[in-house]
Design a protein around this motif. Sequence first.
Motif, short mmCIF file in Angstrom:
data_model
loop_
_atom_site.label_atom_id
_atom_site.label_comp_id
_atom_site.label_asym_id
_atom_site.label_seq_id
_atom_site.Cartn_x
_atom_site.Cartn_y
_atom_site.Cartn_z
N LEU A 19 0.84 -1.20 0.00
CA LEU A 19 0.00 0.00 0.00
C LEU A 19 0.87 1.25 0.00
CD1 LEU A 19 -2.82 1.23 0.04
CD2 LEU A 19 -2.80 1.02 2.53
N ALA A 20 1.90 1.24 0.81
CA ALA A 20 2.81 2.39 0.87
C ALA A 20 3.42 2.68 -0.49
CB ALA A 20 3.90 2.15 1.91
N ASN A 21 3.91 1.65 -1.15
CA ASN A 21 4.52 1.82 -2.47
C ASN A 21 3.52 2.35 -3.49
OD1 ASN A 21 7.04 0.97 -1.59
ND2 ASN A 21 6.71 -1.15 -2.20
N ALA A 22 2.31 1.83 -3.45
CA ALA A 22 1.28 2.27 -4.39
C ALA A 22 0.91 3.73 -4.19
CB ALA A 22 0.04 1.39 -4.24
N LEU A 23 1.02 4.20 -2.94
CA LEU A 23 0.62 5.57 -2.61
C LEU A 23 1.79 6.55 -2.61
CD1 LEU A 23 -1.79 4.73 0.33
CD2 LEU A 23 -2.42 5.29 -2.03
N GLY A 24 3.01 6.03 -2.72
CA GLY A 24 4.18 6.91 -2.71
C GLY A 24 4.54 7.44 -1.34
N VAL A 25 4.25 6.64 -0.30
CA VAL A 25 4.61 7.03 1.07
C VAL A 25 5.43 5.90 1.69
CG1 VAL A 25 2.55 8.47 1.36
CG2 VAL A 25 2.47 6.07 2.07
N THR A 26 5.90 6.12 2.90
CA THR A 26 6.68 5.08 3.57
C THR A 26 5.76 4.11 4.30
OG1 THR A 26 6.87 6.31 5.64
CG2 THR A 26 8.58 6.71 3.96
N SER A 41 -3.29 13.72 5.04
CA SER A 41 -3.79 14.90 4.33
C SER A 41 -5.01 14.48 3.50
CB SER A 41 -2.71 15.45 3.41
OG SER A 41 -2.44 14.52 2.36
N LEU A 42 -5.75 15.44 3.06
CA LEU A 42 -6.91 15.15 2.22
C LEU A 42 -6.48 14.42 0.96
CD1 LEU A 42 -9.89 15.37 1.54
CD2 LEU A 42 -9.47 17.67 0.69
N THR A 43 -5.39 14.86 0.37
CA THR A 43 -4.89 14.22 -0.85
C THR A 43 -4.56 12.76 -0.60
OG1 THR A 43 -3.99 16.32 -1.63
CG2 THR A 43 -3.12 14.33 -2.64
N LEU A 46 -7.72 10.65 -0.01
CA LEU A 46 -8.40 10.36 -1.28
C LEU A 46 -7.67 9.30 -2.08
CD1 LEU A 46 -9.48 13.98 -2.27
CD2 LEU A 46 -10.96 12.11 -1.54
N LYS A 47 -6.33 9.33 -2.06
CA LYS A 47 -5.55 8.30 -2.75
C LYS A 47 -5.79 6.93 -2.12
CE LYS A 47 -1.64 11.08 -4.38
NZ LYS A 47 -0.18 11.28 -4.25
N ILE A 48 -5.84 6.88 -0.80
CA ILE A 48 -6.11 5.62 -0.09
C ILE A 48 -7.48 5.09 -0.49
CG2 ILE A 48 -6.55 4.59 2.18
CD1 ILE A 48 -4.40 6.56 3.29
N ALA A 49 -8.47 5.96 -0.48
CA ALA A 49 -9.83 5.57 -0.84
C ALA A 49 -9.89 5.04 -2.26
CB ALA A 49 -10.78 6.75 -0.66
N LYS A 50 -9.24 5.72 -3.16
CA LYS A 50 -9.23 5.29 -4.57
C LYS A 50 -8.54 3.94 -4.71
CE LYS A 50 -8.06 6.79 -9.21
NZ LYS A 50 -7.49 7.85 -10.04
N HIS A 51 -7.41 3.77 -4.05
CA HIS A 51 -6.67 2.51 -4.16
C HIS A 51 -7.44 1.35 -3.55
CE1 HIS A 51 -3.05 0.28 -5.08
NE2 HIS A 51 -3.20 -0.33 -3.91
N LEU A 52 -8.15 1.60 -2.47
CA LEU A 52 -8.93 0.54 -1.81
C LEU A 52 -10.34 0.43 -2.39
CD1 LEU A 52 -7.77 1.07 1.88
CD2 LEU A 52 -7.02 -0.71 0.27
N ASN A 53 -10.65 1.28 -3.36
CA ASN A 53 -11.94 1.26 -4.06
C ASN A 53 -13.12 1.39 -3.09
OD1 ASN A 53 -13.39 1.19 -6.46
ND2 ASN A 53 -13.77 -1.00 -6.29
N ARG A 54 -13.00 2.35 -2.19
CA ARG A 54 -14.04 2.64 -1.21
C ARG A 54 -14.23 4.15 -1.12
NH1 ARG A 54 -16.01 -2.35 -0.14
NH2 ARG A 54 -14.59 -3.65 1.00
N PRO A 55 -15.42 4.60 -0.72
CA PRO A 55 -15.58 6.04 -0.48
C PRO A 55 -14.77 6.45 0.75
CG PRO A 55 -17.69 4.85 -0.26
CD PRO A 55 -16.63 3.84 -0.54
N VAL A 56 -14.23 7.64 0.71
CA VAL A 56 -13.39 8.12 1.81
C VAL A 56 -14.15 8.12 3.13
CG1 VAL A 56 -13.81 10.61 1.53
CG2 VAL A 56 -11.60 9.82 2.35
N GLU A 57 -15.46 8.37 3.08
CA GLU A 57 -16.27 8.39 4.30
C GLU A 57 -16.37 7.01 4.94
OE1 GLU A 57 -17.55 9.25 1.29
OE2 GLU A 57 -17.63 11.43 1.38
N GLU A 58 -16.17 5.97 4.16
CA GLU A 58 -16.22 4.61 4.69
C GLU A 58 -14.90 4.24 5.38
OE1 GLU A 58 -16.45 0.22 2.74
OE2 GLU A 58 -17.91 1.66 2.00
N ILE A 59 -13.84 4.92 5.03
CA ILE A 59 -12.51 4.62 5.57
C ILE A 59 -12.17 5.48 6.78
CG2 ILE A 59 -10.04 4.53 5.03
CD1 ILE A 59 -10.87 4.08 2.09
#
Length: 64
Positions: A19-26, A41-43, A46-59
């Motif tokens: 997940l870290a590699n996919a998002l460009g974080v450690t 951050s909001l950005t 949103l990247k996490i939500a997109k990668h996990l294919n869920r709405p941000v409000e669910e995460i």
Amino acid sequence: MKNTVKLLRKAAGLRQEDLANALGVTRQTIIAIENNKYAPSLTLALKIAKHLNRPVEEIFLLEE
């Protein structure tokens, strides 16, 4: 703020490092988010939500 990142990450069959590699974080960033030690951050949220294919409000859930 609470989150379900760990639960959703595991359900997707991803390691923290994946997940870290996919998002460009450690991996440490993912660990901190999962342990509710760091609110992304909001950005990044949103990247996490997109990668996990869920709405941000669910995460990410605000605690009152």
